[in-house]
Design a protein around this motif. Structure first.
Motif: not given
Length: 186
Positions: A133-135, A36-50
């Motif tokens: 949740q997807q992970v 979960v930490r890897i998926a959240v840290a590397r997800n481009p959608d979350i980086k864009e939202a950040q």
């Protein structure tokens, strides 16, 4: 009544960045929290939202400022045949202009910018929760499929033992050929 919205620092509610050692540990053991930490840290959608959150936070202070000063230049009587001949104009006027918005509108703009920042913050958190949740769903589906496969292999092994027992019983004369065929069929 004005409510103060608690905006956390960007990235504070997201899971911590996984360490390289934790990532290497995934080679031997599948750990859901690390995945979960890897998926959240590397997800481009979350980086864009950040990044959107950071941009909206930067807009909050500027929304409460007065509009910028404007330089005003007026040229009267410039000859149409030579518009670049400013020395031939009858009047040159220079000035500064400042607009003052209606009372309370700067505070309202500031509140709107703060609310937009809160929306961006919640959007980023919602995206992170969706990814997590997807992970989790993928992990549990994989786990279930793995368990079903193991149960299937165990079932095949038990069925093989039953067939071997039926054959042994037939060979020693305790069972019939029908028992062997029924065990093989099952």
């Amino acid at each position: 009544r004005r409510r103060d919205l608690p905006l956390e620092a960007p990235g504070s509610s997201l899971p911590a960045e996984p360490t390289a050692e934790a990532e290497r540990g995934l080679e031997t053991e599948a750990r859901l929290d690390v995945m979960v930490r890897i998926a959240v840290a590397r997800n481009p959608d979350i980086k864009e939202a950040q990044e959107r959150l950071g941009a909206s936070l930067e807009r909050v202070p500027s929304a409460a400022r007065l509009p910028d000063l404007e330089l005003k230049v007026e040229l009267w009587g410039v000859p149409l045949g030579r518009p670049y001949a400013l020395g031939d104009s009858e009047t040159l006027m220079f000035g500064l202009r400042q607009t003052f918005p209606a009372p309370g509108s700067l505070d309202a703009r500031s509140r709107v910018a703060l609310e937009e920042s809160q929306i961006a913050f919640e959007s980023r958190n919602a995206r992170a929760q969706d990814i997590a949740q997807q992970v989790r769903r993928g992990y549990y589906e994989y786990y279930r499929a793995d368990q079903e496969y193991r149960i299937h292999l165990e079932h095949v092994e038990i069925a093989t033992h039953i067939v071997d027992l039926a054959r042994s019983n037939y060979q020693v004369g305790r069972g019939t050929q029908e028992d062997v065929l029924r065990a093989i069929l099952e």
